[in-house]
Design a protein around this motif. Sequence first.
Motif, PDB file in Angstrom:
ATOM      1  N   SER A 121       3.583  10.745  -6.639  1.00 59.50           N
ATOM      2  CA  SER A 121       4.538  11.161  -7.672  1.00 59.50           C
ATOM      3  C   SER A 121       3.841  11.445  -8.985  1.00 59.50           C
ATOM      4  N   VAL A 122       2.902  10.582  -9.371  1.00 58.88           N
ATOM      5  CA  VAL A 122       2.158  10.774 -10.619  1.00 58.88           C
ATOM      6  C   VAL A 122       1.362  12.073 -10.578  1.00 58.88           C
ATOM      7  N   LEU A 123       0.653  12.296  -9.477  1.00 59.72           N
ATOM      8  CA  LEU A 123      -0.149  13.514  -9.347  1.00 59.72           C
ATOM      9  C   LEU A 123       0.709  14.769  -9.434  1.00 59.72           C
TER      10      LEU A 123
ATOM     11  N   ALA B 214      -5.994  14.709  -4.580  1.00 60.54           N
ATOM     12  CA  ALA B 214      -5.268  15.638  -3.704  1.00 60.54           C
ATOM     13  C   ALA B 214      -4.144  14.884  -2.996  1.00 60.54           C
ATOM     14  N   VAL B 215      -3.245  15.664  -2.415  1.00 62.35           N
ATOM     15  CA  VAL B 215      -2.155  15.098  -1.619  1.00 62.35           C
ATOM     16  C   VAL B 215      -2.202  15.726  -0.233  1.00 62.35           C
ATOM     17  N   LEU B 216      -2.297  14.883   0.774  1.00 60.03           N
ATOM     18  CA  LEU B 216      -2.341  15.317   2.170  1.00 60.03           C
ATOM     19  C   LEU B 216      -0.945  15.208   2.773  1.00 60.03           C
ATOM     20  N   ARG B 217      -0.496  16.283   3.455  1.00 61.71           N
ATOM     21  CA  ARG B 217       0.805  16.261   4.123  1.00 61.71           C
ATOM     22  C   ARG B 217       0.632  16.673   5.579  1.00 61.71           C
TER      23      ARG B 217
ATOM     24  N   ALA C 245       0.824  -1.210   0.000  1.00 66.02           N
ATOM     25  CA  ALA C 245       0.000   0.000   0.000  1.00 66.02           C
ATOM     26  C   ALA C 245       0.856   1.257   0.000  1.00 66.02           C
ATOM     27  N   ARG C 246       1.929   1.266   0.780  1.00 64.98           N
ATOM     28  CA  ARG C 246       2.791   2.448   0.813  1.00 64.98           C
ATOM     29  C   ARG C 246       3.466   2.684  -0.526  1.00 64.98           C
ATOM     30  N   ALA C 247       3.876   1.602  -1.185  1.00 66.63           N
ATOM     31  CA  ALA C 247       4.504   1.742  -2.496  1.00 66.63           C
ATOM     32  C   ALA C 247       3.523   2.331  -3.499  1.00 66.63           C
ATOM     33  N   GLU C 248       2.281   1.846  -3.487  1.00 67.64           N
ATOM     34  CA  GLU C 248       1.280   2.379  -4.411  1.00 67.64           C
ATOM     35  C   GLU C 248       0.955   3.829  -4.102  1.00 67.64           C
ATOM     36  N   ALA C 249       0.842   4.150  -2.805  1.00 68.20           N
ATOM     37  CA  ALA C 249       0.527   5.528  -2.416  1.00 68.20           C
ATOM     38  C   ALA C 249       1.645   6.486  -2.845  1.00 68.20           C
ATOM     39  N   ARG C 250       2.900   6.091  -2.624  1.00 71.23           N
ATOM     40  CA  ARG C 250       4.028   6.941  -3.038  1.00 71.23           C
ATOM     41  C   ARG C 250       4.025   7.167  -4.546  1.00 71.23           C
ATOM     42  N   GLU C 251       3.746   6.092  -5.285  1.00 71.90           N
ATOM     43  CA  GLU C 251       3.712   6.213  -6.741  1.00 71.90           C
ATOM     44  C   GLU C 251       2.590   7.149  -7.194  1.00 71.90           C
ATOM     45  N   GLN C 252       1.436   7.053  -6.527  1.00 72.27           N
ATOM     46  CA  GLN C 252       0.306   7.906  -6.888  1.00 72.27           C
ATOM     47  C   GLN C 252       0.610   9.367  -6.600  1.00 72.27           C
TER      48      GLN C 252
END
Length: 276
Positions: free
Chosen positions: A64-66, A134-137, A55-62
Amino acid sequence: MRVTQRERVPVVVQGRGRCRTGARALWLGAETAVTCGVLILLLVVHQLWWTNREARAEAREQVSVLEREWDISPPVRDGGGLPGDSPGESDVGGGEGEGAGAGAGESSGSVPSASSVSSGASPAASSPSSGAFAVLRIPRLGLTVPVAEGVSKRSVLDRGYVGHYPGTAGPGRVGNFALAGHRNTHGEPFRYIDRLRGGDRISVRTRARTYVYRVDLVLPSTSPRDVGVIRDVPRSLVRPSYGYDAPGAYLTLTTCTPEFSSAYRLVVWAKLVSTG
């Protein structure tokens, strides 16, 4: 004293077959117990390690894509937009609040569906169900995670994303931008939100702009069915001393508590402080 032939001492001879049968049953039982233990261990490893890794790998990739797409292409302002970016919606300080209905289906870290929560206002425009908008930080937690529409486990939360409750406000809008995320397994993005304190900064970046919120209140525990926490003006129905009385631009984070349990919900509220 003499023992005559008629007074022979009886001798008991145990059958070897019974001993072998008992040993075989004991061995099979031990083998079964070990096999079950290994299977349980593998299941725990899968849940606590492998699902997080995937899940973390997919989230990081998403993410980056965004961000790569946003850096290349101009903001969307033509009405085909994403939650919080469509025209006609007002930033904090003006306009109508968004609806606050909870999303359909229960999920780990989410408040159950409750259509009665909706204020009747039109919900924010939705992004495609398969993608993030969106990206949440959260700097205090070192967290960067994509935000997708909906709180479905399979299509959103189990992918390591944070889910936006359908019917609640878009980012930066008057109302309540309400989000859910896993506390444990599948990326567990909200595992440490209990560490957030008043004044901590949270940012939400969309294609058009970045919204900055500051943590204001933390509700340590409430019922999974406490839909008041994601209303336009959020206030707990279970613990009414927690919440707000006036409209504003709110951000709500919800997840399960205590850890490795879905018995209750932990809620963090923040208020919009700037738009960039």
